[in-house]
Each structure stands twice: as C-alpha cells, then as structure tokens.
Design an enzyme around this catalytic site. Sequence first.
Site, PDB file in Angstrom:
ATOM      1  N   SER A 147       4.677   5.467   2.226  1.00  0.00           N
ATOM      2  CA  SER A 147       4.999   6.692   1.500  1.00  0.00           C
ATOM      3  C   SER A 147       6.454   6.701   1.046  1.00  0.00           C
ATOM      4  CB  SER A 147       4.766   7.922   2.380  1.00  0.00           C
ATOM      5  OG  SER A 147       3.536   7.847   3.032  1.00  0.00           O
TER       6      SER A 147
HETATM    7  N1  SAH Z   1       2.908   5.924   7.241  1.00  0.00           N
HETATM    8  C1  SAH Z   1       2.502   4.682   6.643  1.00  0.00           C
HETATM    9  C2  SAH Z   1       1.654   4.997   5.443  1.00  0.00           C
HETATM   10  C3  SAH Z   1       0.537   4.077   5.288  1.00  0.00           C
HETATM   11  S1  SAH Z   1      -0.659   4.558   4.076  1.00  0.00           S
HETATM   12  C4  SAH Z   1       3.721   3.850   6.320  1.00  0.00           C
HETATM   13  O1  SAH Z   1       4.838   4.317   6.589  1.00  0.00           O
HETATM   14  O2  SAH Z   1       3.602   2.721   5.858  1.00  0.00           O
HETATM   15  C5  SAH Z   1      -1.961   5.187   5.052  1.00  0.00           C
HETATM   16  C6  SAH Z   1      -2.472   4.287   6.144  1.00  0.00           C
HETATM   17  O3  SAH Z   1      -3.585   4.939   6.776  1.00  0.00           O
HETATM   18  C7  SAH Z   1      -2.992   2.931   5.663  1.00  0.00           C
HETATM   19  O4  SAH Z   1      -2.338   1.910   6.347  1.00  0.00           O
HETATM   20  C8  SAH Z   1      -4.473   2.981   5.988  1.00  0.00           C
HETATM   21  O5  SAH Z   1      -5.011   1.709   6.333  1.00  0.00           O
HETATM   22  C9  SAH Z   1      -4.509   3.960   7.157  1.00  0.00           C
HETATM   23  N2  SAH Z   1      -5.832   4.580   7.377  1.00  0.00           N
HETATM   24  C10 SAH Z   1      -6.727   5.003   6.450  1.00  0.00           C
HETATM   25  N3  SAH Z   1      -7.835   5.465   7.029  1.00  0.00           N
HETATM   26  C11 SAH Z   1      -7.647   5.338   8.381  1.00  0.00           C
HETATM   27  C12 SAH Z   1      -8.452   5.621   9.521  1.00  0.00           C
HETATM   28  N4  SAH Z   1      -9.699   6.101   9.398  1.00  0.00           N
HETATM   29  N5  SAH Z   1      -7.924   5.364  10.736  1.00  0.00           N
HETATM   30  C13 SAH Z   1      -6.677   4.849  10.890  1.00  0.00           C
HETATM   31  N6  SAH Z   1      -5.890   4.538   9.852  1.00  0.00           N
HETATM   32  C14 SAH Z   1      -6.351   4.782   8.604  1.00  0.00           C
END
Ligand code: SAH
Length: 267
Positions: free
Chosen positions: A92
Amino acid sequence: MRGKLHISDLKEILERALTSLEVFSEIFSTSYDTPETLQERYSLIHELKYELSPITLYAFSKVPRHIFVPADLQSFAYLNKPLPIGFKQTVSQPLMIGIMVDELIKGLEENLNIPSKLIPIPANILEIGTGSGYQTAILCEIFERVSSVEIIPELLNRAKEVLRSLGYENLSLRLGDGRKGFKENSPFHGIIISAALKEIPEELVKQLTNRGVIVTPLEDKFGWQYLGVIYKTGERLEVMRKGGVSFVKFLSPEEVEKIRRGKREVL
Ligand code: SAH
C-alpha cells in the site's frame, strides 16, 4: 527486549531528525541504507509530516522500505505510491498505511484505554495480509506484540526473510487464510486488514477482545470501497465509515491457486 520510549522523547528525536538530512541519517541510518535511500526516506517523512502522528512518522523513519519491494522497483520505494509486489498484489501507499495505523492507535486509546505514551504500545495486534511485510515492520516498531497471516506462500517467505533480517522479536508469522485469524495468539486488541472485504469474518470477531478495534477496507454492495474503523462492544460491531479507498480484494484459497497457476504459466 527493547526498552520503552516515551512519547515526548520520541517527538523530540523526530523533530531533531527533521531539521537536516545529516541529523536524520545519524539517527535513522540502517545497515541497508545508502546516501540515496536516506535522502529519499527523509523527503518522504517531510512529505507526510502534517498528515500522520509522530509515532507513525517515527516508525516510517526507522524502517528501510526499499528492502521490502522487488529489486527493480527499489528506486521508487520512497514515493508516496503503492507498488506491485508480484502475484497481483501491492504494497500500500505509505500515507494509506499511516492513516490505518493511526486509526488503530486512536481506536485502542478511545475504546480500550490503551495509552500511547510509551512506545512500543502495550497491545496485541493481528495483521491480515502480510504482503511485502512493510506494514508488518511498522506495526512491530509501534506495538508490543504482532501476529500476521498471509495466504500466498511466496509472498510470506520473502517477507519472512526480510523481517528476520531486521530482527523483530515481537512477531509471529503464519501462512493461511486470514478468515481464520491466528487463534493461539488471540485475543487481539486490534486487527488491521490489508485487503478489501464485504463483511468481517465471524472468527476474527471472536478473536478480538471486547472493545477491540478493527481497521479494514470494506466493500459496499455497489462495489465501492471505504476505510472502516470498527469497535466491538459486547456482541455488537459499531462501524465507522472513513474515506474512500482502493485496495486489492480479499482472496479465497481457490483464487490464490488460480493466481499462483497463472504465475507459473507466465514463468
Ligand atoms: N500490508 C501489505 C499489503 C499487501 S496487499 C504490505 O505492506 O505489503 C494485501 C495482501 O493480502 C496480499 O499479500 C494478499 O496475498 C493478502 N491476502 C488476500 N487475501 C487473503 C486472505 N484470505 N488471507 C490472508 N491474506 C490475504
């Protein structure tokens, strides 16, 4: 165990660090930094200084964001923008992470009376969606205990390596579906979710302490996303609707398999 830092000392250090790049570098340089990354991080903190709390700015100053993003994007790491991290996911935008973390700090203080006078703040936090691990690192700087769940194994493994190299001892990571939470480490005072959901899974509510706080992007019935700050009060959830946001969607295990298969075909 790290010592505690009083908020007034933290503010003073930050204020001093923001007077010049030299002072900032003296205070916040890590073994991963170069003069360029320090300059870029310094500029980013200046850009965000009126938007975020000193606690969050302090954590942003400490964590070298460039080591969390893919090698070919490292020169963009300190732009206030989201960046792709593979598997159709993004780290993000720093401002968005900061706003969410500040909502969490505020919610814990308002609803649970957890003070933010001493850093790390004495709270047990669950993050769903470790992704690159950048936000995880920010949470580890701010809160006493952090657990994080990620559903894509490749992303979790990479994040694990980077986070281990930074040496956080207050962190547990787990591969799995975030809908199930992280029961062994519950109850949590706060849960922060990085992917958009239509509604909060019941199991997460169960793992949240009474008067606990959830900060998450929520999708309404028209598909619009907004930032939700949720307070648990007994059996009730009080949802406060903050501004519009744009997050990747929360994935099911089946969707994850599709993304991973697609990735293999491309490779
Ligand atoms: N806070 C992270 C943002 C990553 S984007 C950062 O700083 O990089 C959102 C993340 O949520 C992705 O890595 C995705 O794989 C994860 N995600 C999506 N659905 C999910 C689920 N059901 N359980 C766990 N993680 C999930």
